[in-house]
Write a protein that holds these residues in place. Structure first.
Motif, short mmCIF file in Angstrom:
data_model
loop_
_atom_site.label_atom_id
_atom_site.label_comp_id
_atom_site.label_asym_id
_atom_site.label_seq_id
_atom_site.Cartn_x
_atom_site.Cartn_y
_atom_site.Cartn_z
N ILE A 48 -1.79 8.46 -11.03
CA ILE A 48 -1.11 8.46 -9.74
C ILE A 48 -2.08 7.81 -8.75
O ILE A 48 -3.13 8.36 -8.43
CB ILE A 48 -0.76 9.89 -9.27
N LYS A 49 -1.73 6.61 -8.30
CA LYS A 49 -2.61 5.86 -7.40
C LYS A 49 -2.20 6.10 -5.95
O LYS A 49 -1.06 5.84 -5.57
CB LYS A 49 -2.54 4.36 -7.72
N VAL A 50 -3.16 6.61 -5.15
CA VAL A 50 -2.88 6.98 -3.76
C VAL A 50 -3.79 6.20 -2.82
O VAL A 50 -4.98 6.51 -2.71
CB VAL A 50 -3.06 8.50 -3.54
N ALA A 79 0.84 -1.20 0.00
CA ALA A 79 0.00 0.00 0.00
C ALA A 79 0.87 1.25 0.00
O ALA A 79 1.16 1.81 1.04
CB ALA A 79 -0.93 -0.01 1.22
N HIS A 80 1.34 1.65 -1.18
CA HIS A 80 2.10 2.88 -1.27
C HIS A 80 1.72 3.63 -2.55
O HIS A 80 1.11 3.07 -3.45
CB HIS A 80 3.61 2.60 -1.24
N VAL A 81 2.06 4.89 -2.60
CA VAL A 81 1.75 5.71 -3.76
C VAL A 81 2.53 5.18 -4.96
O VAL A 81 3.73 4.91 -4.86
CB VAL A 81 2.10 7.19 -3.49
N SER A 82 1.86 5.06 -6.09
CA SER A 82 2.51 4.51 -7.29
C SER A 82 2.02 5.24 -8.53
O SER A 82 1.00 5.94 -8.49
CB SER A 82 2.22 3.01 -7.41
N VAL A 83 2.74 5.06 -9.63
CA VAL A 83 2.34 5.65 -10.92
C VAL A 83 2.14 4.50 -11.90
O VAL A 83 2.99 3.63 -12.04
CB VAL A 83 3.39 6.65 -11.44
N GLN A 84 0.99 4.50 -12.57
CA GLN A 84 0.62 3.40 -13.47
C GLN A 84 0.28 3.96 -14.85
O GLN A 84 -0.70 4.69 -14.99
CB GLN A 84 -0.57 2.64 -12.88
N PRO A 85 1.06 3.62 -15.88
CA PRO A 85 0.77 4.11 -17.23
C PRO A 85 -0.48 3.43 -17.80
O PRO A 85 -0.72 2.26 -17.56
CB PRO A 85 2.02 3.71 -18.03
N VAL A 112 -2.16 15.59 -1.88
CA VAL A 112 -1.17 14.75 -2.56
C VAL A 112 -0.32 15.65 -3.44
O VAL A 112 -0.83 16.44 -4.23
CB VAL A 112 -1.84 13.66 -3.42
N GLU A 113 0.99 15.51 -3.31
CA GLU A 113 1.93 16.31 -4.10
C GLU A 113 2.88 15.37 -4.84
O GLU A 113 3.48 14.49 -4.23
CB GLU A 113 2.71 17.24 -3.18
N GLN A 170 -7.49 6.57 -4.30
CA GLN A 170 -7.93 7.51 -5.34
C GLN A 170 -6.88 7.54 -6.44
O GLN A 170 -5.68 7.48 -6.17
CB GLN A 170 -8.13 8.91 -4.75
N GLN A 171 -7.34 7.66 -7.69
CA GLN A 171 -6.43 7.80 -8.82
C GLN A 171 -6.52 9.21 -9.38
O GLN A 171 -7.61 9.75 -9.54
CB GLN A 171 -6.77 6.77 -9.90
N PHE A 172 -5.35 9.77 -9.70
CA PHE A 172 -5.26 11.12 -10.24
C PHE A 172 -4.61 11.03 -11.63
O PHE A 172 -3.39 10.87 -11.74
CB PHE A 172 -4.43 12.01 -9.31
#
Length: 269
Positions: free
Chosen positions: A61-63, A41-47, A75-76, A138-140
């Motif tokens: 950006i999955k938070v 469970a950590h912040v990640s980036v998914q293309p 979230v920054e 949440q996804q950004f």
């Protein structure tokens, strides 16, 4: 014959041992679940699709929210300026306000014939009527480009803020051969550059144009032959069926005549 029975003290001792084993098993299982949750469970980036070098990409950006008693309200995500991105556009997310921050580049960036003196260094999402509650994520979405051609990945360090003022910094970079750090930074892996960064195909040469035409003609001729063969086969099949039906008709007629003759003879007798 005397039958020995377990005393009450032995039964009580067995029950206590069983309870201790069950408790120890429960604690061990809970520890495994908690540790696995913390590890993943950590912040990640998914293309979303391909993130090719020199091209453009859409990423999420999955938070996730890691706390049971607090909600994420900010979230920054920071972008490296050693591989600057001239274009970073956030997609609107209901209940969140997005702010894009740009910084001046020490070395101007040439993009599409234009000189870029500044690039996006940070995108900040702040809760505006919404939160990421316990047990939620949440996804950004972001549109990124132009991706660097001289890098295999982009490290996007992130900072997560909770409504109880707690701040978690996802900024630790993974070292080769080492275990994953406690708060790893999100990493966007870049794939090999495509033939055309902007999705347009290059104009084919004359020989390349002729080859598909010849191939198309050959394929058309093959299709014609196939269709002709199918028609011939269908005609042969129809003719064969007609002949079979004709022979059956003749046989039935002959059988009818024979039956009539025999019936007549029996009556005459």
């Amino acid at each position: 014959m005397t039958v020995s029975r377990p005393t009450s003290s032995r039964v009580s001792s067995s029950r206590v041992s069983a309870s201790r084993v069950a408790l120890a098993g429960g604690i061990a299982l809970s520890s495994v679940v908690l540790l696995s949750g913390t590890a993943f469970a950590h912040v990640s980036v998914q293309p979303q699709g391909e993130a090719a070098k020199g091209g453009y990409a859409t990423v999420n950006i999955k938070v996730p929210n890691e706390r049971d008693n607090a909600s994420t309200v900010k979230v920054e995500v920071n972008f490296p300026l050693d591989h600057p991105l001239a274009s970073v556009m956030p997609q609107p997310v209901p209940g969140w306000k997005a702010e894009v921050t740009k910084s001046k580049l020490s070395k101007p960036l040439e993009l599409h014939g234009r000189t870029i003196n500044e690039a996006v260094s940070k995108v900040t999402w702040t809760a505006d009527g919404s939160k990421i509650g316990p047990g939620q994520f949440q996804q950004f979405p972001l549109s990124l480009g132009q991706l660097p051609e001289d890098a295999d990945q982009l490290v996007l360090k992130a900072i997560q803020t909770y409504d109880n003022k707690e701040v978690v910094r996802w900024i630790e970079e993974q070292k080769e051969g080492a275990e994953e750090p406690q708060n790893p930074a999100p990493v966007l892996k870049l794939s090999a550059a495509s033939a055309d960064h902007h999705g347009g195909a290059a104009a084919p040469s004359a020989s390349a144009s002729a080859a598909p035409s010849a191939s198309a003609a050959a394929e058309a001729g093959h299709d014609d032959k196939t269709a002709s063969h199918k028609e011939t086969a269908a005609a042969d099949s129809t003719d064969t069926t007609a002949r079979i039906l004709g022979v059956l008709g003749i046989l039935i007629g002959v059988a009818g005549v024979a039956f009539g003759v025999l019936a007549g003879r029996r009556r005459s007798v």
